[in-house]
Design a protein around this motif. Sequence first.
Motif, PDB file in Angstrom:
ATOM      1  N   GLU A 221       7.920   7.055  -5.298  1.00  0.00           N
ATOM      2  CA  GLU A 221       7.015   8.208  -5.299  1.00  0.00           C
ATOM      3  C   GLU A 221       5.572   7.786  -5.559  1.00  0.00           C
ATOM      4  OE1 GLU A 221      10.119  11.669  -6.898  1.00  0.00           O
ATOM      5  OE2 GLU A 221       8.813  10.595  -8.307  1.00  0.00           O
ATOM      6  N   LEU A 222       5.385   6.851  -6.493  1.00  0.00           N
ATOM      7  CA  LEU A 222       4.024   6.422  -6.807  1.00  0.00           C
ATOM      8  C   LEU A 222       3.404   5.649  -5.650  1.00  0.00           C
ATOM      9  CD1 LEU A 222       4.342   5.411 -10.558  1.00  0.00           C
ATOM     10  CD2 LEU A 222       3.572   7.553  -9.570  1.00  0.00           C
ATOM     11  N   ALA A 223       4.210   4.803  -5.010  1.00  0.00           N
ATOM     12  CA  ALA A 223       3.697   4.086  -3.839  1.00  0.00           C
ATOM     13  C   ALA A 223       3.369   5.065  -2.721  1.00  0.00           C
ATOM     14  CB  ALA A 223       4.708   3.053  -3.372  1.00  0.00           C
ATOM     15  N   ALA A 224       4.225   6.075  -2.534  1.00  0.00           N
ATOM     16  CA  ALA A 224       3.990   7.065  -1.479  1.00  0.00           C
ATOM     17  C   ALA A 224       2.748   7.897  -1.763  1.00  0.00           C
ATOM     18  CB  ALA A 224       5.209   7.976  -1.333  1.00  0.00           C
ATOM     19  N   ALA A 225       2.441   8.118  -3.057  1.00  0.00           N
ATOM     20  CA  ALA A 225       1.255   8.894  -3.406  1.00  0.00           C
ATOM     21  C   ALA A 225      -0.021   8.174  -2.981  1.00  0.00           C
ATOM     22  CB  ALA A 225       1.226   9.155  -4.911  1.00  0.00           C
ATOM     23  N   VAL A 226       0.026   6.831  -3.013  1.00  0.00           N
ATOM     24  CA  VAL A 226      -1.107   6.058  -2.512  1.00  0.00           C
ATOM     25  C   VAL A 226      -1.120   6.111  -0.989  1.00  0.00           C
ATOM     26  CG1 VAL A 226      -2.179   3.777  -2.413  1.00  0.00           C
ATOM     27  CG2 VAL A 226      -1.025   4.536  -4.504  1.00  0.00           C
ATOM     28  N   GLY A 227       0.071   5.905  -0.410  1.00  0.00           N
ATOM     29  CA  GLY A 227       0.229   6.036   1.026  1.00  0.00           C
ATOM     30  C   GLY A 227      -0.310   4.846   1.795  1.00  0.00           C
ATOM     31  N   GLY A 228       0.125   4.748   3.051  1.00  0.00           N
ATOM     32  CA  GLY A 228      -0.437   3.761   3.949  1.00  0.00           C
ATOM     33  C   GLY A 228       0.039   2.349   3.700  1.00  0.00           C
ATOM     34  N   ASP A 229      -0.840   1.405   4.027  1.00  0.00           N
ATOM     35  CA  ASP A 229      -0.515  -0.014   3.972  1.00  0.00           C
ATOM     36  C   ASP A 229      -1.580  -0.768   3.208  1.00  0.00           C
ATOM     37  OD1 ASP A 229       1.815  -0.028   5.902  1.00  0.00           O
ATOM     38  OD2 ASP A 229       0.250   0.840   7.174  1.00  0.00           O
ATOM     39  N   ARG A 230      -1.266  -2.000   2.890  1.00  0.00           N
ATOM     40  CA  ARG A 230      -2.197  -2.913   2.228  1.00  0.00           C
ATOM     41  C   ARG A 230      -2.670  -3.932   3.266  1.00  0.00           C
ATOM     42  NH1 ARG A 230      -2.540  -5.844  -3.237  1.00  0.00           N
ATOM     43  NH2 ARG A 230      -3.067  -7.997  -2.720  1.00  0.00           N
ATOM     44  N   ILE A 231      -3.975  -4.074   3.392  1.00  0.00           N
ATOM     45  CA  ILE A 231      -4.549  -5.080   4.278  1.00  0.00           C
ATOM     46  C   ILE A 231      -5.320  -6.077   3.428  1.00  0.00           C
ATOM     47  CG2 ILE A 231      -5.934  -5.528   6.328  1.00  0.00           C
ATOM     48  CD1 ILE A 231      -5.819  -2.564   6.988  1.00  0.00           C
ATOM     49  N   ARG A 290       0.779  -5.301   4.926  1.00  0.00           N
ATOM     50  CA  ARG A 290       2.130  -4.954   4.475  1.00  0.00           C
ATOM     51  C   ARG A 290       2.111  -3.546   3.904  1.00  0.00           C
ATOM     52  NH1 ARG A 290       1.870  -4.624  -0.844  1.00  0.00           N
ATOM     53  NH2 ARG A 290       0.734  -6.136  -2.119  1.00  0.00           N
ATOM     54  N   GLU A 291       3.317  -3.021   3.575  1.00  0.00           N
ATOM     55  CA  GLU A 291       3.406  -1.698   2.976  1.00  0.00           C
ATOM     56  C   GLU A 291       2.916  -1.725   1.530  1.00  0.00           C
ATOM     57  OE1 GLU A 291       7.397  -0.322   3.270  1.00  0.00           O
ATOM     58  OE2 GLU A 291       7.261   0.118   5.421  1.00  0.00           O
ATOM     59  N   VAL A 292       2.388  -0.606   1.072  1.00  0.00           N
ATOM     60  CA  VAL A 292       1.941  -0.460  -0.314  1.00  0.00           C
ATOM     61  C   VAL A 292       3.142  -0.540  -1.257  1.00  0.00           C
ATOM     62  CG1 VAL A 292       1.032   1.249  -1.951  1.00  0.00           C
ATOM     63  CG2 VAL A 292      -0.146   0.838   0.212  1.00  0.00           C
ATOM     64  N   ASN A 293       2.959  -1.174  -2.424  1.00  0.00           N
ATOM     65  CA  ASN A 293       4.030  -1.239  -3.417  1.00  0.00           C
ATOM     66  C   ASN A 293       3.542  -0.697  -4.756  1.00  0.00           C
ATOM     67  OD1 ASN A 293       2.463  -3.270  -4.583  1.00  0.00           O
ATOM     68  ND2 ASN A 293       3.699  -4.927  -3.729  1.00  0.00           N
ATOM     69  N   LEU A 294       4.337  -0.889  -5.806  1.00  0.00           N
ATOM     70  CA  LEU A 294       4.010  -0.314  -7.117  1.00  0.00           C
ATOM     71  C   LEU A 294       2.750  -0.923  -7.710  1.00  0.00           C
ATOM     72  CD1 LEU A 294       4.906   1.661  -9.311  1.00  0.00           C
ATOM     73  CD2 LEU A 294       6.337  -0.144 -10.275  1.00  0.00           C
ATOM     74  N   GLU A 295       2.529  -2.207  -7.490  1.00  0.00           N
ATOM     75  CA  GLU A 295       1.309  -2.833  -7.996  1.00  0.00           C
ATOM     76  C   GLU A 295       0.069  -2.204  -7.372  1.00  0.00           C
ATOM     77  OE1 GLU A 295      -0.734  -7.238  -8.619  1.00  0.00           O
ATOM     78  OE2 GLU A 295       1.282  -7.055  -7.790  1.00  0.00           O
TER      79      GLU A 295
END
Length: 313
Positions: A221-231, A290-295
């Motif tokens: 849920e927390l990762a989804a709240a940020v949303g998107g991907d990490r570049i 990559r996809e966003v994670n908890l960090e």
Amino acid sequence: MTETLAVKTSSLAKRFNDIPAVAGIDLEIEPGAFFGLLGPNGAGKTTTVSILATLVQPTKGEAAVFGHDVATARPEVRRSIGIVFQEPSLDTELTGRENLDIHARLYRIASRAREIDRTLDLVDMRKDADRPVKTLSGGMKRRLEIARGVLHQPKILFLDEPTLGLDVHGRRDLWRHLDGLRDSGMTLLLTTHAMDEAERICDRVAIMNEGRIAASGTPQELAAAVGGDRIEFELERAEEALTELRRQKGGYDAWRENDMVVLTVRQAATQLVAFVEVLKPFGIHAVRMREVNLEDAFVHFTGHKISASGDLE
């Protein structure tokens, strides 16, 4: 009838002189959950656990463990909890079995030998239990401390940075044993600054920063709240590139990690080419996505990154 919560706090606060260690937090932990308190060193995690374990008195607010108030029902709380401290607390001159026997006597456990063997089996330590603790590896000592913490069959086990100092194999081995405790129905409360650890083993987490809870929910849920991907852009002039990205004030978070500029952005694939064009003048060496994670969620909610040592960057 509503089931009693394993942990409930309301406006819980603790000050040491004029320094707020915990600044008014509200927590609810369901029975049987594996809950993580996440945050850097000094965030208030250990102080919160110390209050719940009746080792520290709160300055204000309320806290209860399985319905027992930590301030007015300390004996009942202590019978309900087990603790694995951040710092090792075993007597290293004694054997593992002798350490557990002392604990069993303190809790007046009937059939001590049988219960000790049962608990040693839970953490795969029976064959090494008669060795002096000083001869055991770091991972073995941690498993033995968990065995001591659950020997009296508490309802909830507090784990304060339990994998601190362990190597990769030791951490994974400990995770496996903690998974087994969760499967048995025990409630676990973990404090850690290792986001990968929390993402791997926790059902729900609360992100703490400067004594407050910045966000809570499942890791997903927390990762989804940020949303998107990490570049990640590896650059020759990362600081200048970060200044340019912030000047543009786009719909993304951006920060620096050594020689990288990192962004979290929705629909990253459709915007990647545009970012490359903006950052090309700053010397791009590599690009990763990559996809966003908890960090990433921690950075998003607190504005900080946690270093490997647990300090804020």
